[in-house]
Design a protein around this motif. Sequence first.
Motif, PDB file in Angstrom:
ATOM      1  N   ALA A 120      -1.660  -3.119   9.297  1.00 35.62           N
ATOM      2  CA  ALA A 120      -2.117  -2.034   8.422  1.00 35.62           C
ATOM      3  C   ALA A 120      -2.016  -2.502   6.973  1.00 35.62           C
ATOM      4  O   ALA A 120      -0.969  -2.989   6.539  1.00 35.62           O
ATOM      5  N   CYS A 121      -3.111  -2.368   6.239  1.00 38.61           N
ATOM      6  CA  CYS A 121      -3.164  -2.798   4.845  1.00 38.61           C
ATOM      7  C   CYS A 121      -3.701  -1.689   3.956  1.00 38.61           C
ATOM      8  O   CYS A 121      -4.390  -0.781   4.425  1.00 38.61           O
ATOM      9  N   VAL A 122      -3.373  -1.770   2.672  1.00 38.82           N
ATOM     10  CA  VAL A 122      -3.906  -0.847   1.671  1.00 38.82           C
ATOM     11  C   VAL A 122      -4.555  -1.662   0.559  1.00 38.82           C
ATOM     12  O   VAL A 122      -4.162  -2.812   0.313  1.00 38.82           O
ATOM     13  N   PRO A 123      -5.527  -1.074  -0.135  1.00 41.28           N
ATOM     14  CA  PRO A 123      -6.115  -1.776  -1.278  1.00 41.28           C
ATOM     15  C   PRO A 123      -5.085  -1.967  -2.386  1.00 41.28           C
ATOM     16  O   PRO A 123      -4.289  -1.071  -2.661  1.00 41.28           O
ATOM     17  N   VAL A 124      -5.103  -3.134  -3.007  1.00 37.86           N
ATOM     18  CA  VAL A 124      -4.196  -3.412  -4.120  1.00 37.86           C
ATOM     19  C   VAL A 124      -4.414  -2.390  -5.236  1.00 37.86           C
ATOM     20  O   VAL A 124      -3.464  -1.936  -5.884  1.00 37.86           O
ATOM     21  N   GLU A 125      -5.670  -2.009  -5.438  1.00 37.41           N
ATOM     22  CA  GLU A 125      -5.996  -1.044  -6.487  1.00 37.41           C
ATOM     23  C   GLU A 125      -5.237   0.273  -6.292  1.00 37.41           C
ATOM     24  O   GLU A 125      -4.815   0.913  -7.260  1.00 37.41           O
ATOM     25  N   LEU A 134       4.316  -4.453  -6.353  1.00 39.62           N
ATOM     26  CA  LEU A 134       3.370  -5.249  -5.587  1.00 39.62           C
ATOM     27  C   LEU A 134       3.844  -6.690  -5.534  1.00 39.62           C
ATOM     28  O   LEU A 134       4.191  -7.271  -6.555  1.00 39.62           O
ATOM     29  N   ASP A 135       3.864  -7.248  -4.331  1.00 40.15           N
ATOM     30  CA  ASP A 135       4.223  -8.652  -4.145  1.00 40.15           C
ATOM     31  C   ASP A 135       2.926  -9.453  -4.112  1.00 40.15           C
ATOM     32  O   ASP A 135       2.189  -9.424  -3.122  1.00 40.15           O
ATOM     33  N   ASP A 136       2.634 -10.147  -5.216  1.00 42.27           N
ATOM     34  CA  ASP A 136       1.373 -10.884  -5.331  1.00 42.27           C
ATOM     35  C   ASP A 136       1.186 -11.926  -4.230  1.00 42.27           C
ATOM     36  O   ASP A 136       0.050 -12.250  -3.862  1.00 42.27           O
ATOM     37  N   SER A 137       2.289 -12.427  -3.686  1.00 42.03           N
ATOM     38  CA  SER A 137       2.177 -13.466  -2.658  1.00 42.03           C
ATOM     39  C   SER A 137       1.617 -12.921  -1.348  1.00 42.03           C
ATOM     40  O   SER A 137       1.200 -13.688  -0.475  1.00 42.03           O
ATOM     41  N   LEU A 138       1.591 -11.590  -1.184  1.00 48.08           N
ATOM     42  CA  LEU A 138       1.086 -10.981   0.049  1.00 48.08           C
ATOM     43  C   LEU A 138      -0.363 -10.525  -0.061  1.00 48.08           C
ATOM     44  O   LEU A 138      -0.960 -10.093   0.912  1.00 48.08           O
ATOM     45  N   VAL A 139      -0.930 -10.613  -1.265  1.00 45.70           N
ATOM     46  CA  VAL A 139      -2.296 -10.136  -1.494  1.00 45.70           C
ATOM     47  C   VAL A 139      -3.315 -11.110  -0.906  1.00 45.70           C
ATOM     48  O   VAL A 139      -3.167 -12.321  -1.034  1.00 45.70           O
ATOM     49  N   GLY A 144     -14.182  -8.566   0.472  1.00 42.43           N
ATOM     50  CA  GLY A 144     -14.414  -8.395  -0.954  1.00 42.43           C
ATOM     51  C   GLY A 144     -13.439  -7.486  -1.667  1.00 42.43           C
ATOM     52  O   GLY A 144     -13.566  -7.247  -2.872  1.00 42.43           O
ATOM     53  N   THR A 145     -12.456  -6.970  -0.953  1.00 39.27           N
ATOM     54  CA  THR A 145     -11.449  -6.096  -1.547  1.00 39.27           C
ATOM     55  C   THR A 145     -10.083  -6.758  -1.479  1.00 39.27           C
ATOM     56  O   THR A 145      -9.701  -7.292  -0.430  1.00 39.27           O
ATOM     57  N   ALA A 146      -9.338  -6.726  -2.580  1.00 38.95           N
ATOM     58  CA  ALA A 146      -7.971  -7.251  -2.576  1.00 38.95           C
ATOM     59  C   ALA A 146      -7.074  -6.239  -1.868  1.00 38.95           C
ATOM     60  O   ALA A 146      -7.029  -5.069  -2.241  1.00 38.95           O
ATOM     61  N   VAL A 147      -6.394  -6.687  -0.824  1.00 40.03           N
ATOM     62  CA  VAL A 147      -5.528  -5.803  -0.041  1.00 40.03           C
ATOM     63  C   VAL A 147      -4.156  -6.445   0.154  1.00 40.03           C
ATOM     64  O   VAL A 147      -3.980  -7.648  -0.082  1.00 40.03           O
ATOM     65  N   CYS A 148      -3.202  -5.634   0.585  1.00 41.73           N
ATOM     66  CA  CYS A 148      -1.878  -6.173   0.933  1.00 41.73           C
ATOM     67  C   CYS A 148      -1.318  -5.379   2.111  1.00 41.73           C
ATOM     68  O   CYS A 148      -1.661  -4.203   2.296  1.00 41.73           O
ATOM     69  N   PRO A 149      -0.479  -6.007   2.917  1.00 41.52           N
ATOM     70  CA  PRO A 149       0.094  -5.340   4.088  1.00 41.52           C
ATOM     71  C   PRO A 149       1.022  -4.197   3.680  1.00 41.52           C
ATOM     72  O   PRO A 149       1.678  -4.258   2.644  1.00 41.52           O
ATOM     73  N   THR A 150       1.074  -3.169   4.539  1.00 45.00           N
ATOM     74  CA  THR A 150       1.966  -2.029   4.293  1.00 45.00           C
ATOM     75  C   THR A 150       3.353  -2.261   4.873  1.00 45.00           C
ATOM     76  O   THR A 150       4.310  -1.624   4.463  1.00 45.00           O
ATOM     77  N   GLY A 151       3.435  -3.151   5.845  1.00 40.32           N
ATOM     78  CA  GLY A 151       4.689  -3.342   6.570  1.00 40.32           C
ATOM     79  C   GLY A 151       4.670  -2.653   7.924  1.00 40.32           C
ATOM     80  O   GLY A 151       5.660  -2.651   8.642  1.00 40.32           O
ATOM     81  N   LEU A 152       3.523  -2.078   8.283  1.00 35.33           N
ATOM     82  CA  LEU A 152       3.337  -1.448   9.586  1.00 35.33           C
ATOM     83  C   LEU A 152       2.278  -2.224  10.342  1.00 35.33           C
ATOM     84  O   LEU A 152       1.242  -2.577   9.775  1.00 35.33           O
ATOM     85  N   GLY A 153       2.536  -2.488  11.600  1.00 32.80           N
ATOM     86  CA  GLY A 153       1.553  -3.222  12.389  1.00 32.80           C
ATOM     87  C   GLY A 153       1.900  -3.240  13.861  1.00 32.80           C
ATOM     88  O   GLY A 153       2.852  -2.594  14.303  1.00 32.80           O
ATOM     89  N   ASN A 186      10.729  -1.278  -3.062  1.00 34.00           N
ATOM     90  CA  ASN A 186      11.254  -2.617  -3.339  1.00 34.00           C
ATOM     91  C   ASN A 186      11.971  -2.696  -4.682  1.00 34.00           C
ATOM     92  O   ASN A 186      12.769  -3.593  -4.900  1.00 34.00           O
ATOM     93  N   ARG A 187      11.646  -1.790  -5.587  1.00 30.05           N
ATOM     94  CA  ARG A 187      12.237  -1.785  -6.926  1.00 30.05           C
ATOM     95  C   ARG A 187      12.685  -0.366  -7.263  1.00 30.05           C
ATOM     96  O   ARG A 187      12.180   0.602  -6.680  1.00 30.05           O
ATOM     97  N   PRO A 188      13.620  -0.214  -8.206  1.00 26.73           N
ATOM     98  CA  PRO A 188      14.117   1.127  -8.553  1.00 26.73           C
ATOM     99  C   PRO A 188      13.014   2.122  -8.908  1.00 26.73           C
ATOM    100  O   PRO A 188      13.111   3.302  -8.553  1.00 26.73           O
ATOM    101  N   THR A 189      11.955   1.660  -9.559  1.00 29.47           N
ATOM    102  CA  THR A 189      10.862   2.571  -9.939  1.00 29.47           C
ATOM    103  C   THR A 189      10.148   3.140  -8.715  1.00 29.47           C
ATOM    104  O   THR A 189       9.569   4.234  -8.777  1.00 29.47           O
ATOM    105  N   ASP A 190      10.191   2.417  -7.585  1.00 26.52           N
ATOM    106  CA  ASP A 190       9.531   2.887  -6.368  1.00 26.52           C
ATOM    107  C   ASP A 190      10.240   4.105  -5.771  1.00 26.52           C
ATOM    108  O   ASP A 190       9.615   4.914  -5.076  1.00 26.52           O
ATOM    109  N   ILE A 191      11.539   4.226  -6.017  1.00 23.11           N
ATOM    110  CA  ILE A 191      12.292   5.365  -5.480  1.00 23.11           C
ATOM    111  C   ILE A 191      11.722   6.670  -6.028  1.00 23.11           C
ATOM    112  O   ILE A 191      11.462   7.617  -5.276  1.00 23.11           O
ATOM    113  N   ALA A 192      11.516   6.726  -7.336  1.00 25.18           N
ATOM    114  CA  ALA A 192      10.977   7.940  -7.963  1.00 25.18           C
ATOM    115  C   ALA A 192       9.577   8.248  -7.446  1.00 25.18           C
ATOM    116  O   ALA A 192       9.242   9.412  -7.178  1.00 25.18           O
TER     117      ALA A 192
END
Length: 199
Positions: A120-125, A134-139, A144-153, A186-192
């Motif tokens: 399962a992936c979501v658009p980076v946008e 966002l972990d750039d290494s997973l993009v 034609g769309t930049a995506v990254c995994p959600t961690g579900l699969g 992954n980061r404190p800002t994500d909690i909020a």
Amino acid sequence: MDALLMCGGRGTRLDAAVEKPLVDICGRPMLDRIAEALHRSRVETVHAVTSPHTPNTRTRASDLGLHCIDAPGDGYVSDLGFALERVSRPVVTVVADLPLLLPDHVDAVMEAAAGGSLTACVPVELKQTLGASLDDSLVFDYQGTAVCPTGLGVIGTKTDTTQSDSTDTDSTMYLTSDTKLALNVNRPTDIALAEERCE
């Protein structure tokens, strides 16, 4: 189908006072929230994949009635491989930093996988619009769309070769714009961000 709840990482980017899976989102540890979503889905058994880095998480997982798999703690890929040797496939995989996971999300990927492998992936946008880390290494690029995994699969049977077949990415991709799957803590800002969207 069983599920592997991956919760053995160090969680260094979050820099929390507790182990990452035990960080509270809206008053409940992420581990509890994800375990509940898995239990309310069509998943049969939930295996918590812990490691020496997460002893308190292992204790909590046991308290929740999860079957614990004690992985070496050598990294996500290594621990996942260790766990896969101990369960039957296909199997759902989910990371412990996806606190807004719903049973419907799990059931949808199980159905879409149809016994094969799927990510399962979501658009980076979308993540950028939300302000989520966002972990750039997973993009990667998907049609034609930049995506990254959600961690579900879903990881299919050992004879399933679609995951390694680069010419058939459609069968291994589940693209969604669901904001709940775009928020990995992954980061404190994500909690909020996650707490603003709790149900």
